[in-house]
Every structure is written in C-alpha cells, then in structure tokens.
Design a protein around this motif. Structure first.
Motif, PDB file in Angstrom:
ATOM      1  N   VAL A 151      60.962  89.159 105.789  1.00 39.19           N
ATOM      2  CA  VAL A 151      59.657  89.517 106.344  1.00 39.19           C
ATOM      3  C   VAL A 151      59.537  89.127 107.820  1.00 39.19           C
ATOM      4  O   VAL A 151      59.021  89.891 108.631  1.00 39.19           O
ATOM      5  CB  VAL A 151      58.535  88.834 105.528  1.00 39.19           C
ATOM      6  N   PHE A 152      60.052  87.946 108.164  1.00 35.78           N
ATOM      7  CA  PHE A 152      59.918  87.451 109.534  1.00 35.78           C
ATOM      8  C   PHE A 152      60.520  88.442 110.530  1.00 35.78           C
ATOM      9  O   PHE A 152      59.899  88.821 111.523  1.00 35.78           O
ATOM     10  CB  PHE A 152      60.598  86.083 109.667  1.00 35.78           C
ATOM     11  N   PHE A 153      61.743  88.874 110.238  1.00 34.30           N
ATOM     12  CA  PHE A 153      62.411  89.800 111.138  1.00 34.30           C
ATOM     13  C   PHE A 153      61.660  91.130 111.198  1.00 34.30           C
ATOM     14  O   PHE A 153      61.546  91.730 112.266  1.00 34.30           O
ATOM     15  CB  PHE A 153      63.859  90.020 110.694  1.00 34.30           C
ATOM     16  N   ALA A 154      61.133  91.571 110.041  1.00 32.91           N
ATOM     17  CA  ALA A 154      60.377  92.826 109.994  1.00 32.91           C
ATOM     18  C   ALA A 154      59.151  92.743 110.905  1.00 32.91           C
ATOM     19  O   ALA A 154      58.820  93.701 111.606  1.00 32.91           O
ATOM     20  CB  ALA A 154      59.947  93.126 108.567  1.00 32.91           C
ATOM     21  N   LEU A 155      58.493  91.592 110.899  1.00 34.28           N
ATOM     22  CA  LEU A 155      57.305  91.414 111.744  1.00 34.28           C
ATOM     23  C   LEU A 155      57.670  91.491 113.225  1.00 34.28           C
ATOM     24  O   LEU A 155      57.020  92.187 114.000  1.00 34.28           O
ATOM     25  CB  LEU A 155      56.642  90.061 111.448  1.00 34.28           C
ATOM     26  N   ILE A 156      58.727  90.780 113.601  1.00 32.30           N
ATOM     27  CA  ILE A 156      59.176  90.798 115.006  1.00 32.30           C
ATOM     28  C   ILE A 156      59.550  92.228 115.406  1.00 32.30           C
ATOM     29  O   ILE A 156      59.188  92.710 116.482  1.00 32.30           O
ATOM     30  CB  ILE A 156      60.414  89.883 115.193  1.00 32.30           C
ATOM     31  N   PHE A 157      60.283  92.884 114.510  1.00 32.21           N
ATOM     32  CA  PHE A 157      60.750  94.253 114.765  1.00 32.21           C
ATOM     33  C   PHE A 157      59.556  95.185 115.009  1.00 32.21           C
ATOM     34  O   PHE A 157      59.520  95.941 115.974  1.00 32.21           O
ATOM     35  CB  PHE A 157      61.530  94.721 113.527  1.00 32.21           C
TER      36      PHE A 157
ATOM     37  N   ALA B 248      64.182 101.683 111.758  1.00 40.78           N
ATOM     38  CA  ALA B 248      63.555 100.355 111.687  1.00 40.78           C
ATOM     39  C   ALA B 248      63.202 100.011 110.245  1.00 40.78           C
ATOM     40  O   ALA B 248      63.416  98.888 109.790  1.00 40.78           O
ATOM     41  CB  ALA B 248      62.314 100.329 112.556  1.00 40.78           C
ATOM     42  N   LEU B 249      62.686 100.999 109.505  1.00 40.14           N
ATOM     43  CA  LEU B 249      62.283 100.747 108.114  1.00 40.14           C
ATOM     44  C   LEU B 249      63.485 100.402 107.241  1.00 40.14           C
ATOM     45  O   LEU B 249      63.383  99.597 106.319  1.00 40.14           O
ATOM     46  CB  LEU B 249      61.563 101.971 107.542  1.00 40.14           C
ATOM     47  N   LEU B 250      64.624 101.020 107.521  1.00 36.62           N
ATOM     48  CA  LEU B 250      65.797 100.765 106.690  1.00 36.62           C
ATOM     49  C   LEU B 250      66.527  99.487 107.081  1.00 36.62           C
ATOM     50  O   LEU B 250      67.007  98.752 106.233  1.00 36.62           O
ATOM     51  CB  LEU B 250      66.780 101.941 106.772  1.00 36.62           C
ATOM     52  N   THR B 251      66.611  99.218 108.387  1.00 36.59           N
ATOM     53  CA  THR B 251      67.448  98.102 108.823  1.00 36.59           C
ATOM     54  C   THR B 251      66.682  96.811 109.061  1.00 36.59           C
ATOM     55  O   THR B 251      67.218  95.734 108.830  1.00 36.59           O
ATOM     56  CB  THR B 251      68.167  98.432 110.144  1.00 36.59           C
ATOM     57  N   GLY B 252      65.462  96.927 109.521  1.00 37.41           N
ATOM     58  CA  GLY B 252      64.737  95.738 109.956  1.00 37.41           C
ATOM     59  C   GLY B 252      64.289  94.830 108.840  1.00 37.41           C
ATOM     60  O   GLY B 252      63.782  93.742 109.086  1.00 37.41           O
TER      61      GLY B 252
ATOM     62  N   ASN C 255      70.545  91.837 116.292  1.00 34.28           N
ATOM     63  CA  ASN C 255      71.804  92.560 116.476  1.00 34.28           C
ATOM     64  C   ASN C 255      71.540  93.885 117.204  1.00 34.28           C
ATOM     65  O   ASN C 255      70.449  94.102 117.729  1.00 34.28           O
ATOM     66  CB  ASN C 255      72.479  92.794 115.120  1.00 34.28           C
ATOM     67  N   TYR C 256      72.525  94.772 117.209  1.00 34.09           N
ATOM     68  CA  TYR C 256      72.376  95.999 117.996  1.00 34.09           C
ATOM     69  C   TYR C 256      71.257  96.922 117.491  1.00 34.09           C
ATOM     70  O   TYR C 256      70.754  97.759 118.232  1.00 34.09           O
ATOM     71  CB  TYR C 256      73.701  96.762 118.110  1.00 34.09           C
ATOM     72  N   TYR C 257      70.844  96.756 116.234  1.00 34.71           N
ATOM     73  CA  TYR C 257      69.737  97.579 115.734  1.00 34.71           C
ATOM     74  C   TYR C 257      68.467  97.331 116.560  1.00 34.71           C
ATOM     75  O   TYR C 257      67.617  98.201 116.681  1.00 34.71           O
ATOM     76  CB  TYR C 257      69.434  97.273 114.260  1.00 34.71           C
TER      77      TYR C 257
ATOM     78  N   ILE D 219      75.768 102.656 104.413  1.00 35.23           N
ATOM     79  CA  ILE D 219      75.713 101.184 104.460  1.00 35.23           C
ATOM     80  C   ILE D 219      75.124 100.711 105.787  1.00 35.23           C
ATOM     81  O   ILE D 219      74.385  99.733 105.831  1.00 35.23           O
ATOM     82  CB  ILE D 219      77.117 100.557 104.239  1.00 35.23           C
ATOM     83  N   SER D 220      75.427 101.425 106.893  1.00 33.67           N
ATOM     84  CA  SER D 220      74.898 101.003 108.209  1.00 33.67           C
ATOM     85  C   SER D 220      73.724 101.861 108.676  1.00 33.67           C
ATOM     86  O   SER D 220      73.218 101.659 109.778  1.00 33.67           O
ATOM     87  CB  SER D 220      75.989 101.051 109.271  1.00 33.67           C
TER      88      SER D 220
END
Lengths: 198, 183
Positions: free
Chosen positions: A27-33, A18-22, A91-93, B20-21
């Motif tokens: 910021v908005f997506f990070a908050l939702i995540f 989560a820390l790497l992808t979100g 997305n799938y993350y 990268i992913s």
C-alpha cells in the motif's frame, strides 16, 4: 471492443501500468506512486494551459511528453533520498509515470472538478487493488502483519495483479452504473468546458 | 538441452516480458485488430520494438559512464519507433480522453528498453534475451487479438465484453507461464 468505454474502464486503461506494477510492493508504494502521478499530472496541466497554442502543435506535443518524463525522472532521483528506508521500491517503473496516459488525459478540459474526480477514482482503484494484493498476498497492511500465513499467495504475484485489477474494475463498474455517476461527471465536464469528451 | 535454448525458454516463460513485467500490456489490449490483420500488424510493432531495443543496447554500452542521459536517449528511440509503427498505418488518429493513439506505444517502448537493459550483460546471451522478449510480445499480440475476436462474437452480456475480461485471461496466462509457482 474499445467502443463505449465506461469511466472505470477509461481510468484503468489510462493508468494501467501503474495499477499493475505499483501495487506489488504494498500500500505504501501505491500511495507514493499515485500521489506522484497526480502531482505530475497537475504540473503538466498547468504548463499545458499556460502555453496551449504551442502544445497543440506536433513539436509542442512531443516536448510536453518529454517534460512529463523529465518530471518523473527528477522525482525518481529525489524521492528515494526522502524515503530512505523504502529505497528498493523506486525502480524503473517509477520513471514510467511520465508516460502514463492519465497524465495527458483531457488536457484541454479546464474543469478542476473533472480533474479531481478522475484522479480520485484512479487513487481509489489503486488503493483497492494494493490493499487487496498486500492483504491477500502478504497477509499484511502497511507492513503490519495481520495474518501469519498469506491467505492467497497468488495475489502478490503477476497473475494476482491482473486478476485483482480485473475484479476490482468490474466491481467499480457495477457501482458506477448503479448510481449513474458516469453520466453526471460527463455532463459537468461538458458544461464547464464546452468540449464534448468521448 | 543447451544453455542457449534454456535461456530462451526461461525468458519466454518464467521471465515473460508482457505477463510478468507488464511491458506493452496497454498497447496490446488497445491496438490488437482482427486476428487476420494481427499477424502483419504484430510484425510491424515488434519490428519497431526491435529497432528501439537494439539501439538502446548500443547506446547503453557506449554511454555507461553517462547513465543519467539514458532515459532521454530511450525517449528519442521510442519516438523514432513510434514513427516507424505509424508508417505501417497503425496508431492513427485519436484514442480516448483527447490522447493520440500513437502515445500508447510510448510506455510500451520505454518499458521494454528499461527492462531489457536491466537484464543484459553485454555478451551473446543478450541476443537470446532480446529475441525471447520480442517473440513474447508478438505471440501475446496474436493471442489477445484472437481472444478479442472471440469475445466480440460471443452472445454474452455486454458488460463482459469490456477490458477486465481480458485481464482475467491475462491472469490465467501469466499463471501458466510462471508454472503456478505461487502454489
């Protein structure tokens, strides 16, 4: 190398994906995540504590992991309909929130304070990483443009995710060591639950 | 250079699954043993990952009309793959915060399946994409094992022996892989 993990190290490893992808999308997506992760963790904890004996068995454990994945898949289908303008961020993350280790951390611990401290620290880390990545990588905060040119375009890319997470975790580690917060939280958790956590 | 080789290099460098992913980063950071053992352990892990991905590829092809079922199938694939890794005497015992060590393979296996299926077109090129992804995971596994061994040997302060040093190394590696395209 994994011996004597600090609280910051532990939390960042527990929510590493989560820390790497979100945070790449701001910021908005990070908050939702983060909020989704904490909500799912609370649901999992309540379910676990209700049927503790069953979930301690091997089959129960797998069912609990499947339940976590089911919750995140349900939210993955539901949330894009609420946040219609941000639909491309889901997305799938997002489904992988269900298999984030933080969801299943210290399940036996009944201390609400400890749960809140863990998730607040994760929320702080996530917010710090995403703020820095959006500000440096895109020159904006919450899509509001502050710099015309991104000050450090590297931050928005995958190398920036590793770099900024490493730096933020290092700074947090120094702060926590300075104020000895780790020992205090560990003592509180052990006193309330009677369980000694490594 | 032929198209196949170009595709392989593109998947290995520009679209690197790990750097990268972010697939399997946690598993690689936590589970890497000493360098000598990493050659064999890396094979066990990538072998199990190959099983789960090929299985996911087959199911996603035949169940394309019931895509909502795929996450459940990927989850079952992952559980079988975890069992395979455990038969190789890896992922034994407990990790941190009351979580079993075997759990850390689950996000890695699931994200690899989602990642690969998103890139596939159900033709022979999928084999190249899969081979490149597995090669990447194996290579990074070996590289991180070597770096961890070096960090443990160095007489630097203990605070630098933590995982964030590895994040900085991974940042540099991913910048190299992407060809510094952010410049």
């Amino acid at each position: 190398m994994n011996n004597n993990l600090s609280l910051v190290n532990k939390i960042s490893l527990l929510g590493l994906l989560a820390l790497l992808t979100g945070t790449g999308n701001g910021v908005f997506f990070a908050l939702i995540f983060t909020l989704t992760l904490s909500f799912s963790a609370a649901v999992i904890k309540i379910i676990y504590l209700q049927f503790e004996d069953f979930f301690q068995k091997k089959t129960g454990e797998i069912i609990l992991w499947g339940t976590g994945l089911g919750i995140s898949y349900f939210l993955y289908a539901l949330l894009p309909q609420i946040f219609k303008s941000q639909v491309e961020y889901f997305n799938y993350y997002f489904i992988l929130i269900g298999v984030t280790p933080l969801l299943y951390a210290e399940l036996k611990n009944r201390s609400l304070v400890n749960f809140i401290i863990n998730h607040t620290l994760f929320f702080d880390l996530m917010l710090a990483v995403s703020l820095l990545r959006e500000l440096l990588g895109q020159g904006s905060i919450l899509n509001y443009q502050i710099f015309t040119e991104p000050p450090l375009s590297l931050a928005a890319n995958p190398p920036g995710a590793f770099l900024i997470l490493g730096l933020v975790a290092f700074i947090y580690e120094i702060i926590i060591n300075k104020f000895k917060l780790e020992k205090r939280t560990a003592n509180d958790a052990e006193l309330e639950s009677g369980v000694k956590y490594e | 250079m032929s198209k196949i080789i170009l595709l392989f290099w593109d998947q290995l460098l520009n679209n690197n699954t790990v750097l990268i992913s972010f697939t399997a980063v946690l598993l690689i950071i936590v589970e890497t043993p000493k360098l000598r053992a990493a050659f064999k352990d890396g094979l066990v892990i990538t072998g199990a990952m190959a099983f789960s991905t090929v299985s996911a590829w087959i199911f996603s092809y035949y169940l394309s009309s019931a895509a909502f079922l795929l996450p459940a199938i990927y989850f079952l694939n992952s559980l079988i793959a975890v069992k395979l890794i455990k038969t190789g005497n890896l992922l034994q015992g407990n990790w941190i915060a009351g979580i079993k060590r075997e759990f850390i393979a689950l996000p890695a296996l699931l994200s690899l399946q989602f990642n690969i299926i998103e890139r596939t077109n159900y033709n022979y090129q999928d084999l190249i994409i899969l081979a490149a992804a597995l090669t990447t995971i194996y290579l990074i596994f070996i590289v991180i094992a070597a770096i961890k061994e070096q960090l443990d040997l160095k007489e630097s302060k203990k605070i630098f022996h933590k995982e964030y040093t590895l994040f900085l190394v991974l940042a540099f590696l991913s910048a190299v892989m992407s060809g510094f395209d952010f410049l």
